[in-house]
Write a protein that holds these residues in place. Structure first.
Motif, mmCIF file in Angstrom:
data_model
loop_
_atom_site.group_PDB
_atom_site.id
_atom_site.type_symbol
_atom_site.label_atom_id
_atom_site.label_comp_id
_atom_site.label_asym_id
_atom_site.label_seq_id
_atom_site.Cartn_x
_atom_site.Cartn_y
_atom_site.Cartn_z
ATOM 1 N N PRO A 67 0.768 -1.333 0.320
ATOM 2 C CA PRO A 67 0.118 -0.034 -0.030
ATOM 3 C C PRO A 67 0.838 1.362 0.301
ATOM 4 O O PRO A 67 2.294 1.309 0.293
ATOM 5 C CB PRO A 67 -0.651 0.015 1.626
ATOM 6 N N ARG A 68 0.459 2.286 -0.437
ATOM 7 C CA ARG A 68 1.283 3.014 -0.817
ATOM 8 C C ARG A 68 1.204 4.443 0.366
ATOM 9 O O ARG A 68 0.382 4.114 1.311
ATOM 10 C CB ARG A 68 0.749 4.702 -1.618
ATOM 11 N N LEU A 69 2.370 4.575 1.432
ATOM 12 C CA LEU A 69 2.158 5.813 2.568
ATOM 13 C C LEU A 69 1.816 6.673 2.242
ATOM 14 O O LEU A 69 1.306 7.749 0.622
ATOM 15 C CB LEU A 69 3.225 6.008 2.694
ATOM 16 N N ALA A 70 0.613 7.188 2.794
ATOM 17 C CA ALA A 70 -0.385 8.461 3.430
ATOM 18 C C ALA A 70 0.545 9.717 2.370
ATOM 19 O O ALA A 70 0.047 10.225 1.672
ATOM 20 C CB ALA A 70 -1.384 9.030 4.335
ATOM 21 N N ASP A 71 1.479 9.702 3.032
ATOM 22 C CA ASP A 71 2.696 11.121 3.078
ATOM 23 C C ASP A 71 4.019 10.917 2.367
ATOM 24 O O ASP A 71 4.645 11.094 2.314
ATOM 25 C CB ASP A 71 3.088 11.868 4.793
ATOM 26 N N SER A 72 3.318 10.481 1.062
ATOM 27 C CA SER A 72 4.023 10.506 -0.177
ATOM 28 C C SER A 72 4.027 11.187 -1.176
ATOM 29 O O SER A 72 2.329 11.699 -1.903
ATOM 30 C CB SER A 72 4.273 8.777 -0.384
ATOM 31 N N HIS A 73 4.402 11.739 -2.395
ATOM 32 C CA HIS A 73 4.498 12.325 -3.565
ATOM 33 C C HIS A 73 5.187 11.407 -4.685
ATOM 34 O O HIS A 73 5.160 10.369 -4.583
ATOM 35 C CB HIS A 73 5.061 13.232 -3.603
#
Lengths: 280, 280, 280, 280
Positions: free
Chosen positions: C17-23
């Motif tokens: 799962p992708r981390l919430a605080d990513s860009h």
């Protein structure tokens, strides 16, 4: 002066089931002319509408800059450079219906092209004068050719063409001006009105979700496609106006804004409904 | 002379399930040639049909003006400039099936290209002669090459090719002319007829909703895709003709007009059905 | 030598799962290089797959003839002319993963470009060598750069690269050649095999409906997108191979042939499934 | 300093039902400027978002290389060459909202264009400064014009513009810098923050599935489309930010990555929901 609402019964009279033993030649040749370098999208949207309306063979005459976008969106269209005067005249002469104006531009180039169209069009052909072409006719007081003329102005274009300020565009004034100009006038507005031969029809539908660029180009293309197929020219115009807004009304139930190309893709389904025997 | 209707059983014999251990080379090389500056859409539609029909590798040889539109719609196709004579000949030589004619134009350019194709095609290859290429053969009385020839004229093109006026295109006259010309003749009309080696087949389907520009280009592309894959050339032609109109018939239940590209997108689903064991 | 089937558990380990605080910077920079004038579609298809696989930023370096088609299909991609050597080197240097080869062509132009890539790529970067680039490496016996190399040959390309004739491409022979060449080898065939560091993995899926041009370009783009995001390079390759054929298998239930671009559009949904906690 | 979450009630106040008797002129003129040869996709995505947001008339000013792709994807847009300085100034002067920056590039060409925009924009117009335009303002310490300014930086761009390193971008520091710069600041990050006149709003939504190139261009275009229609500029910005991420959140339930153009196509449906009377 009574105003007649367009009715579904009128559409059923026009949009007949196609005969089994027919071919593309049966459904007319549609030629669309417009789309300069800045306004290429307009002629693409008009062409799209004409093809989804069922014209038998469609050719678009436009700035060469628009050819690839047009082929990509609608490979069904043939394309000719609008600087090729000989080819333009040949394709206007061979058309059942001609749409001139979407994105044409009201500069010298546009004027030259419009004059070429007027020069060769003849009495039995339907000529839809839209957008920039209306402005050019008004600005240059062009002599109109002998053809089945259809004008598709919005209120500001109608002011320029008829000389009637928007605030004074009453039914009586509009009919008087329409009679003088001749042909069919499609005055695009909230509840679009169609004037023809002293008669006035009103479109019951329409939604502000249609208030976006390209909606008029799409209507012009539909009128081109319908008149190419159906011998009853006034009936074809009424049917195109009605279905154009009916699709938008239906899409607007779920959309704040309806894009012109979304309307075109729905045309064949709506036409089919009107071609079927009415069920209770 | 008895006329045989095309049957679904015939299709089931041709459209076999693909073998697990196969690769794109197994399904043939399809080369399509056509699309001048005015008629670019035709070769785009033919290419689209060929790819959705499952040809292993597809190359389109066309006017450079059409390359971007073709890549955008069908990145699956490779593209070559039709002015590149050496490359054209190489790609014709390497093809399993060749389609020549959609939007080619019947001018000197088209004639030069057609002659190049005829010069290098050989006996084991399938050559589909469509649209402008039929006109060119008729007008210039071109000597036909030794190949598995398939012609796809509509009635007017057949008149030009066979010399038989439309009113006299009877079964007997058509078969006689077909025998003289050689190859398979697909005479496109209400209930399309296919003549091959003295046999005559008739397509049971078809709808006037198909009567719009590009429908024939799509059929030519399908025949190209089918003959590239299936060794039974006549069977492949019959299957392509049948599925082409069957898709249109199904779509026409809900549409007044069916666009050619809408047909192409449905091809893989219909082919799949015929490849599955029949269920009762 | 035991062959390990790729399993869904392997995919679940990779596709986190992708981390919430990513860009977008978190998900890598993907640079794709290929697409000459004839084979432009290949790089378009590879780019499409890379973007749908979730690469953070994607740049495609190609023949200028392909720019418009690429922008039209995938405006998400940035585009650079492959004749711009300085820009090419800059974009290779800045990439997380590089795909070189789809539609590149194996002529002098392709060779020059490939050498430029090899010159500037460095050890921490993933370099996927596909299509024409494999041929060029084999033909010119190019010295391979220090990078995380991934080769994606089909059997004929593997023959050229490894020197092993198709009939002799046994597991033992293939592993021996792979060890000599180095990197990860994705040998595309019925049940694709992946060799890495003496290990051999096999893809359980795949369907002959995939046997059409562009399928390999799509896989190369997927591997590019996956390796740009996931630090476990081998795991990323296995996941891309597995999902590529799983999508095709699912689509082939209803289609005789599956087009490469149809696969790409499904990638985000499949990746999502593997990123979710497993339910029983 | 309290942070206010954006609420659906705020959106309902802004996105009013359209009035029946309105036309495209009612919904504003949107002009977008950007897209050099490398970053053409950015302005295409911004334009797409602006049109789906319901701007009345949309014109895009860009590198001629991007015209065909733009026309193909969005024929609804008019297009002008960004080297045509006179036309650019005319179209900026006539706009309700202007978006400058997506894919503009931060080289001399971009700088010249940005200066032209700043020269002619006036107080009643909304000017959205995005992407490269933010970098240019920061690098060249450009004097900002008198207009309703909206900046849309991500954290790195905000660092350049405000001088505040990312690690020190606290609420207090950001508000202080925002007050000094003036206008509305949309700081794009996990839970995007909007600063205006000493107030700070926070977007409750957002998903890492949005972390891919083009997402910011799409937001800039939405803000352009919303501010062109809605007189409450701050409300329009909040609504655009909220809906942008709400669509992504919804799509991300089924997708590992969400593409920018997928978001744009959903905008009309979401706007419609907020324009309807609230049901319990």
């Amino acid at each position: 002066m009574s105003i007649q609402p367009i009715t579904e019964a009128m559409l059923r009279n026009v949009i007949a089931p196609r005969l089994a033993d027919s071919h593309k030649g049966t459904y007319g040749r549609l030629t669309l002319i417009g789309g300069n370098a800045q306004f290429g999208g307009a002629i693409i949207m008009a062409t799209t509408a004409g093809i989804y309306s069922g014209a038998g063979l469609t050719t678009t005459i436009t700035d060469p800059a628009n050819v690839t976008a047009l082929h990509t969106r609608m490979p069904e269209a043939m394309v000719v450079d609008f600087n090729n005067q000989a080819k333009l005249k040949e394709l206007v002469r061979g058309a059942t219906s001609i749409v001139v104006g979407p994105g044409l531009g009201n500069d010298d180039q546009g004027l030259r092209i419009l004059k070429d169209v007027f020069e060769v069009v003849s009495e039995k052909q339907v000529l839809i004068i839209d957008g920039s072409a209306i402005d050019l006719v008004a600005t240059h007081s062009l002599m109109l050719p002998a053809a089945k003329l259809i004008f598709t102005p919005h209120e500001m274009e109608w002011q320029r063409l008829s000389g009637i300020p928007i605030a004074e565009q009453t039914v009586a004034n509009n009919l008087q001006a329409a009679a003088k100009i001749g042909g069919i006038i499609v005055l695009k507005k909230h509840h679009t009105q169609i004037a023809s031969d002293g008669q006035l029809f009103e479109n019951p539908g329409g939604t502000p979700a249609m208030a976006t660029g390209g909606m008029g180009d799409t209507l012009a293309g539909m009128i081109g496609g319908f008149t190419a197929q159906f011998a009853d020219t006034l009936g074809a115009v009424l049917a195109a106006v009605y279905i154009h807004s009916q699709i938008a009304d239906d899409l607007a139930h779920n959309a704040y804004v309806v894009l012109p190309t979304q309307i075109s893709e729905e045309i064949p389904w709506y036409m089919k409904q009107y071609s079927l025997p009415k069920t209770n």
